[in-house]
Design an enzyme around this catalytic site. Structure first.
Site, PDB file in Angstrom:
ATOM      1  CD1 TRP A 205      49.671  35.938  36.629  1.00 34.45           C
ATOM      2  CD2 TRP A 205      47.786  37.227  37.480  1.00 34.45           C
ATOM      3  NE1 TRP A 205      49.768  36.418  37.931  1.00 34.45           N
ATOM      4  CE2 TRP A 205      48.740  37.363  38.443  1.00 34.45           C
ATOM      5  CE3 TRP A 205      46.364  37.860  37.487  1.00 34.45           C
ATOM      6  CZ2 TRP A 205      48.507  37.976  39.591  1.00 34.45           C
ATOM      7  CZ3 TRP A 205      46.303  38.647  38.836  1.00 34.45           C
ATOM      8  CH2 TRP A 205      47.211  38.582  39.742  1.00 34.45           C
ATOM      9  CG  ASP A 286      44.628  42.389  34.329  1.00 33.03           C
ATOM     10  OD1 ASP A 286      45.258  43.538  34.940  1.00 33.03           O
ATOM     11  OD2 ASP A 286      44.927  41.450  34.903  1.00 33.03           O
ATOM     12  CE  LYS A 322      54.818  43.158  36.804  1.00 32.05           C
ATOM     13  NZ  LYS A 322      53.532  42.898  37.706  1.00 32.05           N
TER      14      LYS A 322
END
Length: 476
Positions: A205, A286, A322
């Protein structure tokens, strides 16, 4: 001071002495009226006070320091315009495009089949419960956040039967979504861990290197993605972690790797775990997509739980953006699994010192939504159903896109689209092909060829397939 009061008196304001004289003869209300009238006279009086050195009132008045004439002399005049964020900039460009067929596959946010943002029904129910509870207040949360939320978050990612939780070896603090959790963890490590190097996968990311660099860590990369196979470069990963210095920090995507959608198998995860423990490498997970990748909360948490089960230490950053659709609520958590309850307690005390000057304490609303859902059996069950529906729709979009490309005879092997998992697909398209698709088909994505599968629908899959086919055949 006396001169200031005299000047005010000249414009109708009483000095303290004058006000004192009046106060004995008039009521407080009339004194207030008098001051308001004096203020009104002062504001509407257009006649400037003149003396022998004054300009004519018709002369041009010099501009104030805030006027446009002084803008060129700004102390910030040397600042150059920063480039748009490579991910968020995609949406900026998309919003400016008037085309009726435009398609935004840049930002990782779930969309319905109709292309609309989704607020989960279970979230609506939880919010209604919170609104109806008249005992709720808006007081500051503690520095570490909502205690109930922290306990439930640790339980969600580590498992209800986790020995680490039962032995009080875990400290969890509420943070500002996943990004904030990573930043707090990074700054804590920069202050208190003996190794200041963190290895992140290549690619990863785009915010990861920025977050950890600004936190005070030195960022290096390890091989992860193999462009030739559009899969995992497992051998390269093992070689790079094997040559990392003992004690180095390693960032691991718990599931649904962003941007590639390529995850290790459970067998590969076990090899990674053994290697990292043998070299005393510190895992920093993560976890942005728990339950969103496979549709199973437990399956997506399995890699993290493998590392916790061996009794070793690790860090885990969580986000509910999310999997609960709470993007704008900025709800996250950082859990640090320690060797003992005493160490965990001391770690938490130092985390407070990281958080306090950064944002003092986290917001209450989003964490309350999450806690309400996680602690209620019925709401939790409904959440898992809605979560699996989102994951299943994304999996369906993968299959539909693969089928559409195969039907068009698009050159190349596109099986990676259905092999990858989670919100994103790393298409393998190059920047030239991406630019062509944006220019000719109004399809917006990041220049590395990453597309958000959550932004697709059955209606838009044919358009995307046409764009990819044209790009691949035009720029082989």
């Amino acid at each position: 001071m006396r001169q200031q009061f005299t000047s005010l008196e000249a414009h109708g304001f009483e000095s303290p002495t004058t006000q004192s004289a009046f106060s004995s003869s008039i009521s407080s209300s009339s004194a207030t009226d008098r001051r308001l009238k004096a203020l009104a006279r002062h504001l509407v009086d257009a006649s400037p006070v003149m003396d022998s050195h004054s300009q004519n009132p018709n002369d041009t008045v010099s501009p104030s320091p805030t006027s446009s004439a002084f803008h060129a002399d700004s102390v910030f005049a040397h600042i150059v315009r920063a480039p748009e964020d490579p991910i968020l900039g995609v949406t900026v460009a998309y919003n400016k495009d008037p085309s009726p067929v435009k398609l935004n596959l840049g930002v990782g946010a779930y969309r319905t089949e109709e292309g609309k943002p989704l607020v989960l029904n279970v979230v609506r129910q939880a919010e209604q419960q919170l609104v109806n509870d008249r005992s709720r207040v808006k007081e500051y949360l503690p520095i570490v956040g909502l205690a109930e939320y922290n306990k439930l978050s640790a339980k969600l990612i580590l498992g209800a039967d986790s020995p680490a939780i039962q032995e009080n070896r875990v400290t969890t603090v509420q943070c500002l979504s996943g990004t904030g959790s990573l930043r707090v963890g990074g700054e804590f490590l920069a202050r208190h861990y003996h190794q200041l190097t963190i290895y992140i996968p290549l690619p990863t990311w785009g915010n990861h290197p920025k977050v950890f660099t600004l936190a005070g860590l030195s960022v290096k990369t390890y091989r992860y993605y193999d462009p030739a196979t559009r899969g995992l470069d497992f051998q390269g990963l093992l070689e790079d972690l094997g040559s990392a210095p003992s004690g180095a920090i390693v960032l691991l995507h718990a599931c649904a790797h962003n941007p590639t959608g390529v995850d290790p198998t459970i067998q590969q995860w076990e090899q990674i775990r053994q290697l990292m423990r043998s070299k005393a490498l510190l895992p920093f997970f993560d976890s942005a997509y728990q339950g969103f990748a496979s549709g199973s909360l437990d399956a997506d948490a399995q890699p993290v739980r493998m590392f916790v089960a061996d009794g070793g230490e690790c860090l885990v950053a969580q986000s509910y953006a999310k999997n609960m659709g709470l993007y704008g609520e900025r709800v996250g958590a950082l859990s640090i699994v320690c060797k003992s309850a005493d160490v965990a307690s001391r770690v938490e005390s130092q985390l407070k010192l990281v958080i306090r000057p950064m944002y003092s304490s986290p917001p209450i609303h989003g964490a309350s939504i999450v806690a309400t859902i996680l602690k209620d059996r019925n709401l939790y069950t409904e959440w898992t159903i809605e979560l699996k529906a989102m994951a299943d729709r994304i999996i369906s979009m993968r299959q539909q896109l693969f089928d559409a490309l195969r039907a068009r005879g698009t050159p190349g092997d596109w099986s990676h689209i259905i092999k990858q998992i989670g919100m994103f697909t790393f298409t393998g398209l190059n920047s030239e092909q991406v630019a062509f698709m944006t220019r000719q088909y109004h399809v917006y994505m990041t220049s590395d060829g990453r597309i958000s599968m959550a932004g697709l629908s059955s209606r838009t899959v044919p358009h995307l397939a046409d764009a990819i086919h044209a790009a691949v055949t035009s720029f082989a």
